[in-house]
Design a protein around this motif. Structure first.
Motif, mmCIF file in Angstrom:
data_model
loop_
_atom_site.group_PDB
_atom_site.id
_atom_site.type_symbol
_atom_site.label_atom_id
_atom_site.label_comp_id
_atom_site.label_asym_id
_atom_site.label_seq_id
_atom_site.Cartn_x
_atom_site.Cartn_y
_atom_site.Cartn_z
ATOM 1 N N ARG A 189 42.992 44.330 36.612
ATOM 2 C CA ARG A 189 42.047 45.161 36.666
ATOM 3 C C ARG A 189 41.254 45.202 35.991
ATOM 4 N N PHE A 190 39.964 44.998 36.698
ATOM 5 C CA PHE A 190 39.043 44.698 36.115
ATOM 6 C C PHE A 190 38.220 46.210 35.306
ATOM 7 N N TYR A 191 37.935 46.384 33.610
ATOM 8 C CA TYR A 191 37.810 47.478 33.448
ATOM 9 C C TYR A 191 36.450 47.417 32.742
ATOM 10 N N GLY A 192 35.719 46.847 33.746
ATOM 11 C CA GLY A 192 34.230 46.980 33.330
ATOM 12 C C GLY A 192 33.818 45.474 31.886
ATOM 13 N N ALA A 193 32.373 45.367 32.147
ATOM 14 C CA ALA A 193 32.182 44.114 31.368
ATOM 15 C C ALA A 193 32.096 44.945 30.415
ATOM 16 N N THR A 194 32.128 45.770 29.081
ATOM 17 C CA THR A 194 32.191 45.857 28.359
ATOM 18 C C THR A 194 33.896 46.511 27.839
ATOM 19 N N ASP A 195 34.486 46.991 28.164
ATOM 20 C CA ASP A 195 35.759 47.210 27.067
ATOM 21 C C ASP A 195 36.467 45.868 27.654
ATOM 22 N N ILE A 196 37.534 45.334 26.097
ATOM 23 C CA ILE A 196 38.261 44.633 25.174
ATOM 24 C C ILE A 196 38.965 43.992 26.557
ATOM 25 N N ALA A 197 39.915 45.172 26.970
ATOM 26 C CA ALA A 197 40.794 44.858 27.575
ATOM 27 C C ALA A 197 40.624 43.985 29.370
ATOM 28 N N THR A 198 39.540 44.211 29.504
ATOM 29 C CA THR A 198 38.674 43.135 30.781
ATOM 30 C C THR A 198 38.931 41.694 29.844
ATOM 31 N N HIS A 199 38.600 41.862 28.589
ATOM 32 C CA HIS A 199 38.802 39.672 28.296
ATOM 33 C C HIS A 199 40.414 39.184 28.584
ATOM 34 N N TRP A 200 40.933 40.407 27.787
ATOM 35 C CA TRP A 200 42.711 39.623 27.574
ATOM 36 C C TRP A 200 43.075 39.279 29.638
ATOM 37 N N GLN A 201 42.791 39.780 30.158
ATOM 38 C CA GLN A 201 42.935 39.788 31.967
ATOM 39 C C GLN A 201 42.413 38.417 32.297
ATOM 40 N N ALA A 202 41.289 38.080 31.724
ATOM 41 C CA ALA A 202 40.282 36.854 32.836
ATOM 42 C C ALA A 202 40.904 35.409 33.124
ATOM 43 N N GLY A 203 41.763 35.278 32.218
ATOM 44 C CA GLY A 203 42.603 34.120 32.557
ATOM 45 C C GLY A 203 44.068 34.266 33.742
ATOM 46 N N ARG A 204 44.084 35.472 33.380
ATOM 47 C CA ARG A 204 45.043 35.895 34.723
ATOM 48 C C ARG A 204 44.416 36.260 36.227
ATOM 49 N N ALA A 205 43.234 36.770 35.507
ATOM 50 C CA ALA A 205 41.898 36.513 36.909
ATOM 51 C C ALA A 205 42.042 35.800 37.412
ATOM 52 N N ALA A 206 41.500 34.832 36.822
ATOM 53 C CA ALA A 206 41.535 33.066 37.248
ATOM 54 C C ALA A 206 42.512 32.061 37.863
ATOM 55 N N GLU A 207 43.831 32.650 37.246
ATOM 56 C CA GLU A 207 45.409 31.835 37.755
ATOM 57 C C GLU A 207 44.982 32.244 39.346
ATOM 58 N N ILE A 208 45.131 33.560 39.192
ATOM 59 C CA ILE A 208 44.731 33.568 41.309
ATOM 60 C C ILE A 208 43.291 33.396 41.392
ATOM 61 N N ALA A 209 43.001 33.139 40.980
ATOM 62 C CA ALA A 209 41.746 32.876 41.988
ATOM 63 C C ALA A 209 41.994 31.474 42.931
ATOM 64 N N GLU A 210 42.109 31.070 41.301
ATOM 65 C CA GLU A 210 42.506 29.282 41.625
ATOM 66 C C GLU A 210 43.869 29.091 42.790
ATOM 67 N N ARG A 211 44.689 29.825 43.248
ATOM 68 C CA ARG A 211 45.837 29.680 43.743
ATOM 69 C C ARG A 211 45.286 30.165 44.821
ATOM 70 N N PHE A 212 44.641 31.000 45.470
ATOM 71 C CA PHE A 212 44.127 32.033 46.539
ATOM 72 C C PHE A 212 43.910 31.014 47.887
ATOM 73 N N ASP A 213 44.461 31.417 49.496
ATOM 74 C CA ASP A 213 44.359 30.449 50.536
ATOM 75 C C ASP A 213 43.853 31.189 51.201
ATOM 76 N N ALA A 214 42.790 31.532 51.487
ATOM 77 C CA ALA A 214 42.156 31.742 52.627
ATOM 78 C C ALA A 214 42.657 31.702 54.244
ATOM 79 N N ALA A 215 43.858 31.125 54.388
ATOM 80 C CA ALA A 215 44.407 30.240 55.379
ATOM 81 C C ALA A 215 45.949 31.238 54.993
ATOM 82 N N ASP A 216 46.525 31.495 53.974
ATOM 83 C CA ASP A 216 47.253 32.447 54.109
ATOM 84 C C ASP A 216 47.050 34.208 53.665
ATOM 85 N N VAL A 217 46.906 34.379 53.815
ATOM 86 C CA VAL A 217 46.090 35.941 52.871
ATOM 87 C C VAL A 217 47.502 37.200 52.732
ATOM 88 N N PRO A 218 47.250 38.065 51.914
ATOM 89 C CA PRO A 218 48.631 38.610 51.928
ATOM 90 C C PRO A 218 48.075 39.521 52.625
#
Length: 651
Positions: free
Chosen positions: A12-41
């Motif tokens: 969940r994106f909490y906003g650029a100034t929220d410290i919780a945003t930093h904590w999930q940056a790695g998880r967001a990048a991981e999902i982006a790396e796995r994303f496949d436009a040919a196999d969408v949820p």
């Protein structure tokens, strides 16, 4: 993995100034790396998660170890992500909305409505069917009202929902009265002022009414569009009083407050003792007996009772810097309220008791405090500054406190107008005063000094500096259990903190402050760059204003530099902006709706008499405190003008 674990890990994106945003940056990048436009949820929650991942990428939040190539590669996925999300939500219509909306977790409800609205699902679906689907998945009415597109599409249906339950009046309160409502509230166009009036009255009378919200109705401005009239305000006041009485009937609460007394044996002029949350201020009789001349009496208010600080900024107003975390973020504050907290109440109580104590002490020595004030205007200003024709008429000795209070408020306005005319014309013409009938605007009473006060500009740069250095919500307050402080300034001053001590996500802020010249890295520690600059920044945060002519030459040069950078502006007035707000809070309704309105009530004869003379005595003491504060500010203005040889401000 269980569905519960999956939900817990949702990005969940909490906003650029929220410290919780930093904590999930790695998880967001991981999902982006796995994303496949040919196999969408095919799951709505998965699509909403991709929407949040997209926001991470667009805002530039990546894992610390990402290379420039990895960042560019991830950003290149944005168009495909946006396309997949749009295709999913544009396919929602009456035939599948119930199936696709169901079981979306609470944390994603606002995103769900945003994406439905953005992709015109509200226009494609029947309003009843859409609301039925949203209700089935547990979307709260408050979340619905935060989405403008949904409110417009389901206007009459949401109006019917609103008026069906008096508890929904809280949404009306949040819309019109609550200052810090986190989400914007959009009311249906078909929801009329009559609807609002009936809903609010039903709420005030209901057994489930929240005392905080009833209080907001009580102090709200009268406005036909919001449904608030004088009768409703009175109804809310009486209900609030009953609720408060019931609350404390069986709950003694916590003892807090202050005491003031005079000691016959104490050598020090002033001592304070804390017993838990009760402060006892003790004043030495020897000192008071030696300071019975008029100048010393007024000086005692400024220095002994500390009505003003070393820069002659009043300590009496409610300053945001004094508010605690709970008072700032959890207090139910009205949009037109003067926001006060425990610190304000403590100073308000102590200064009122100090004024009452001193009034009684001086009377025991046959000295009338009002006569001392008259001396200031009619003798002191003439002898010290050749300022002629000022006058102040004390109350009659046989007057009741009702009469004294009324008289004092009138005299306060008179001296404020006298000072205004003196500044504007270089002299006080009594004939001009006699024909001047404009009401006094305390925030606009002019100053003899050009650019007397320094205020932070509204730029994001200076706001960011003040937040980073002094806010207890700054991301620089905590490094470890051994290195932390109430704010970043305290952390850096009281500890030897090196650059490498800061965590990766903190260093960008530190780098920015170093680039701006606020901090410096000596190689062994990060520290405050310049003392005078730091002093000015701290005052801007603490009292929201800096008195320019009380600064050293070096301090004035720092202010001039800040003006050139667009960080601060200088404006001239007798009272600083917070001081002017303080006077408005107590005296009138010019700025706030929750103040006692003492000037208005007493000069218009609308004060309540139920409490009799004791209530009028309290008002009289309050009026004395206000006019003494005004005298302190006028004296400072005259003194600074004389010292600096400055002509009156022509602004």
């Amino acid at each position: 993995m269980s569905s519960e674990d999956s939900t817990a890990r949702r990005v969940r994106f909490y906003g650029a100034t929220d410290i919780a945003t930093h904590w999930q940056a790695g998880r967001a990048a991981e999902i982006a790396e796995r994303f496949d436009a040919a196999d969408v949820p095919t799951c709505t929650a998965d699509i909403i998660e991709l929407h949040n991942v997209q926001q991470y990428i667009e805002a530039g939040f990546f894992p610390a170890g990402y290379t420039d190539a990895q960042r560019a590669q991830t950003r290149a996925r944005i168009p495909a992500l946006r396309s997949v999300i749009a295709r999913f939500f544009t396919a929602i219509d009456d035939t599948n909305v119930g199936e696709l909306v169901q079981a979306v977790d609470y944390d994603y409800h606002a995103d769900l409505l945003e994406l439905l609205g953005r992709n015109k699902a509200f226009e494609r679906c029947n309003p009843e069917g859409m609301l039925s689907a949203l209700n089935a998945t547990g979307v709260d009415l408050g979340v619905m009202l935060a989405n403008k597109r949904l409110v417009q599409a389901c206007d009459s249906q949401l109006r019917d929902v609103l008026v069906s339950d008096v508890r929904n009046a809280e949404h009306v309160v949040r819309k019109y009265m609550h200052k810090d409502s986190r989400n914007e509230v959009h009311l249906p166009k078909s929801f009329t002022p009559v609807d609002a009036r009936e809903l609010l009255q039903g709420y005030v009378d209901s057994v489930d009414a929240n005392p905080n919200y009833v209080g907001l109705i009580e102090t709200a401005p009268v406005n036909s569009q919001t449904g608030v009239d004088a009768k409703l305000k009175l109804r809310a006041k009486r209900r609030k009083d009953r609720m408060t009485e019931e609350l404390f009937r069986d709950n003694a609460g916590v003892k807090t407050g202050c005491e003031v007394c005079i000691s016959d044996t104490q050598d020090d002029p002033f001592m304070v003792d804390m017993d838990g949350t009760v402060a006892t201020f003790t004043y030495g009789r020897s000192w008071l007996d030696q300071t019975l001349d008029s100048p010393s009496i007024l000086n005692n208010f400024q220095h002994l009772f500390e009505f003003a600080d070393r820069y002659v900024l009043l300590t009496l107003p409610a300053y945001p810097a004094d508010l605690g975390v709970f008072e700032r973020f959890l207090a139910t504050t009205g949009k037109t309220d003067y926001h006060v907290g425990m610190a304000f109440h403590a100073i308000d109580m102590s200064s009122l008791l100090q004024t009452r104590l001193y009034h009684h002490y001086l009377a025991s020595h046959d000295i009338d405090l009002e006569t001392v004030i008259a001396w200031f205007f009619e003798e002191y200003l003439v002898e010290e500054f050749d300022a002629m024709n000022f006058s102040f008429t004390p109350s009659g000795s046989g007057s009741s406190y009702l009469q004294k209070a009324r008289h004092l408020f009138a005299e306060m306005e008179s001296v404020a107008m006298q000072f205004t005319l003196y500044v504007e014309n270089g002299e006080l013409d009594r004939d001009l005063l006699a024909v001047t009938s404009d009401p006094v605007r305390y925030k606009h009473v002019p100053s003899l000094l050009v650019g007397k006060y320094v205020y932070a500009d509204e730029s994001e740069e200076i706001s960011g500096v003040l937040h980073a250095l002094f806010s207890d919500q700054s991301g620089l307050t905590y490094i470890s259990d051994a290195l932390n402080g109430q704010n970043a300034a305290q952390l850096l001053i009281q500890n030897e903190v090196s650059y490498v001590d800061f965590a990766e996500h903190q260093r960008s802020t530190v780098d920015h402050l170093i680039t701006l010249g606020v901090l410096e890295d000596t190689g062994t520690r990060v520290q405050i760059a310049r003392r005078e600059q730091f002093l000015i920044l701290r005052l801007l945060f603490r009292t929201q204003a800096v008195s320019y002519y009380h600064l050293s030459n070096q301090g004035r040069a720092e202010v001039d530099s800040m003006v050139a950078r667009g960080w601060v502006t200088r404006r001239a007035s007798l009272l600083s902006a917070p001081e002017g707000s303080y006077f408005n809070y107590y005296l009138n309704k010019v700025e706030f709706s929750n103040g006692p309105e003492l000037r208005n009530k007493y000069l218009h004869g609308s004060q309540a008499n139920a409490d009799g003379e004791p209530a009028h005595f309290r008002t009289y003491i309050t009026a004395l405190r206000l006019i003494v504060a005004l005298v302190i500010k006028m004296n400072d203005d005259f003194c600074l003008s004389a010292i600096n040889g400055i002509e009156r401000d022509e602004e």
